[in-house]
Design an enzyme around this catalytic site. Structure first.
Site, short mmCIF file in Angstrom:
data_model
loop_
_atom_site.label_atom_id
_atom_site.label_comp_id
_atom_site.label_asym_id
_atom_site.label_seq_id
_atom_site.Cartn_x
_atom_site.Cartn_y
_atom_site.Cartn_z
NE ARG A 1 -4.08 -1.83 0.38
CZ ARG A 1 -4.09 -3.13 0.05
NH1 ARG A 1 -3.02 -3.66 -0.53
NH2 ARG A 1 -5.14 -3.87 0.29
CD GLU B 1 -5.44 0.68 2.60
OE1 GLU B 1 -6.36 1.07 1.85
OE2 GLU B 1 -5.26 -0.51 2.89
CB SER C 1 -8.33 -1.63 4.62
OG SER C 1 -8.70 -2.90 4.16
N1 EPU Z 1 -10.32 -10.66 10.60
C1 EPU Z 1 -10.99 -10.75 11.80
N2 EPU Z 1 -12.03 -9.89 12.05
C2 EPU Z 1 -12.41 -8.97 11.15
C3 EPU Z 1 -11.73 -8.86 9.93
C4 EPU Z 1 -10.68 -9.72 9.66
O1 EPU Z 1 -10.68 -11.58 12.62
O2 EPU Z 1 -13.36 -8.22 11.46
C5 EPU Z 1 -9.18 -11.57 10.32
C6 EPU Z 1 -9.58 -12.97 9.91
O3 EPU Z 1 -8.63 -13.84 10.50
C7 EPU Z 1 -9.37 -12.98 8.42
C8 EPU Z 1 -8.19 -12.04 8.27
O4 EPU Z 1 -8.39 -11.06 9.29
O5 EPU Z 1 -9.07 -14.24 7.96
C9 EPU Z 1 -8.07 -11.38 6.94
O6 EPU Z 1 -9.27 -10.69 6.64
P1 EPU Z 1 -9.65 -10.30 5.13
O7 EPU Z 1 -9.46 -11.45 4.21
O8 EPU Z 1 -10.98 -9.64 5.14
O9 EPU Z 1 -8.53 -9.26 4.70
P2 EPU Z 1 -7.83 -8.06 5.47
O10 EPU Z 1 -6.45 -8.47 5.81
O11 EPU Z 1 -8.69 -7.54 6.57
C10 EPU Z 1 -6.74 -7.08 3.30
C11 EPU Z 1 -6.70 -5.79 2.57
C12 EPU Z 1 -8.00 -5.58 1.81
C13 EPU Z 1 -8.19 -6.73 0.84
C14 EPU Z 1 -8.19 -8.05 1.61
C15 EPU Z 1 -8.22 -9.25 0.70
C16 EPU Z 1 -5.23 -4.34 3.83
C17 EPU Z 1 -5.13 -3.19 4.73
N3 EPU Z 1 -6.47 -4.70 3.48
O12 EPU Z 1 -7.77 -6.98 4.29
O13 EPU Z 1 -7.88 -4.38 1.06
O14 EPU Z 1 -9.39 -6.60 0.11
O15 EPU Z 1 -6.98 -8.15 2.39
O16 EPU Z 1 -6.98 -9.38 0.08
O17 EPU Z 1 -4.21 -4.92 3.46
C18 EPU Z 1 -8.30 -2.03 1.12
O18 EPU Z 1 -7.08 -1.89 1.06
O19 EPU Z 1 -9.08 -1.06 1.20
C19 EPU Z 1 -8.84 -3.38 1.17
C20 EPU Z 1 -10.14 -3.63 1.30
#
Ligand code: EPU
Length: 339
Positions: free
Chosen positions: A165, A335, A239
């Protein structure tokens, strides 16, 4: 013809739906508009906010300067060989529509990035990423205009210094350039990226028999719709924080206290922890404070239910940062860009 408007509500220009006011706003449709604009009296001295889809932005106050909304359109094939196709899109093209354009033509590489809000020109600024793919993987080069001199410049992939990012546009040359178009090197034979947990599961649920970039795009769209609020319905900027990268030694210490803490190895001594998990553990998931809150299905997303102020969302984000730091000793970095 350039029209500079005064005292414009930015509500429809940011996906958080914050009703801040810009002192001036101008929409540019092409390179000539940018050149004309940069030569107008006072434009060089006014503070400027270059705006794409406004999907990674938190307006904490009115903007006492000139908002430049980039509307440069157009998609062109630049060249192709047996394996690849080089495609250029105007900075003002809607990102998801551009991805769909490529998926329909079976040009592979962007399908995992389906349904990300925003524009093509804003995408490289923060090296958008999702489901195991980042824009840097297919990025070829971009064209930008130097605001101070009006000179055009090409930035190669190396010159963009992409990180998680992150890019040169958030650091060394921050605020110095207007990105006018971006070129991608897409592939005629796809490499499928389905290792990110939810994708395979969703493809199975969809009973996909034969893997294709269309199927992956459909799966990504399904996952995003199930977790992330549609900005047209609930204001948000995706995010709000980055997923923090911590020392693996610290991660192991945290595992002693919280055995179920998720973590992904980044390098030999660094581990990435999902900020959504940390925030949820601190009890914030689904919390609502008046018109704003933390999304019910994804704790990493802050939301404006309507009428919320940017300053309120900023305050909420600071409270979240403080509680995550207190409980886990981890500093969350935002972010989203604050104005
Ligand atoms: N999780 C929780 N609770 C929550 C949300 C997430 O426990 O409320 C944990 C779970 O273990 C889950 C893990 O976090 O398995 C990962 O969650 P998710 O797959 O939703 O992805 P993220 O890491 O929260 C990142 C990116 C997103 C992108 C997704 C999918 C960043 C800051 N965010 O989110 O990007 O869509 O992965 O690749 O890296 C964005 O940048 O705006 C964005 C949406």
């Amino acid at each position: 013809m350039l029209t500079i408007q005064s005292n414009v509500s930015l509500k429809s220009y940011n996906t958080f739906g914050i009703d801040a006011t810009a002192r001036y706003l101008v929409e540019v449709d092409n390179d000539e508009d940018i050149q004309t604009l940069l030569q107008l009296p006072d434009v060089q001295t006014l503070p400027k906010l270059i705006l794409g889809g406004g999907s990674n932005l938190l307006l904490t106050q009115d903007f006492n300067g000139l908002v430049v909304k980039i509307n440069i359109k157009g998609i062109q094939t630049i060249k192709e060989d047996q394996d690849n196709i080089w495609v250029q899109a105007g900075a003002g093209e809607n990102w998801h529509e551009f991805v769909m354009y490529c998926v329909e033509r079976k040009w592979a590489g962007l399908e995992n990035l389906s349904l990300i809000p925003g524009t093509v020109g804003a995408a490289p600024m923060q090296n958008i990423g999702a489901y195991g793919v980042e824009i840097k993987d297919t990025f070829y080069r971009l064209e930008a205009v130097h605001i101070a001199t009006g000179q055009k410049r090409i930035f190669t992939r190396e010159e963009c210094k992409f990180g998680y990012r992150d890019s040169v546009f958030k650091n060394e040359v921050k605020g110095e350039y207007i990105i006018s178009s971006v070129q991608f090197k897409l592939h005629k034979t796809p490499t499928f990226h389905i290792s990110y947990g939810d994708i395979q599961k969703t493809l199975d649920q969809m009973s996909v028999k034969e893997l294709s970039i269309k199927a992956i795009s459909d799966a990504v769209i399904k996952i995003r719709k199930s977790k992330l609020p549609d900005p047209a319905e609930i204001g948000n900027a995706g995010s709000f924080f980055k997923n923090p990268e911590i020392l693996t030694s610290q991660y192991h210490q945290l595992q002693q206290l919280y055995p179920e803490i998720p973590g992904y190895v980044v390098s030999e001594d660094t581990t990435k922890v999902p900020a959504g998990w940390l925030i949820e553990q601190c009890g914030w998931k689904g919390k609502r404070l008046g018109n704003i809150g933390v999304h019910t299905k994804q704790a990493l997303v802050l939301v404006n239910y309507g009428g919320g102020k940017g300053a309120e969302i900023k305050q909420l984000s600071e409270k979240i940062q403080a509680s995550v730091e207190e409980k886990f000793g981890i500093k969350l970095l935002t972010e989203v860009n604050f104005i």
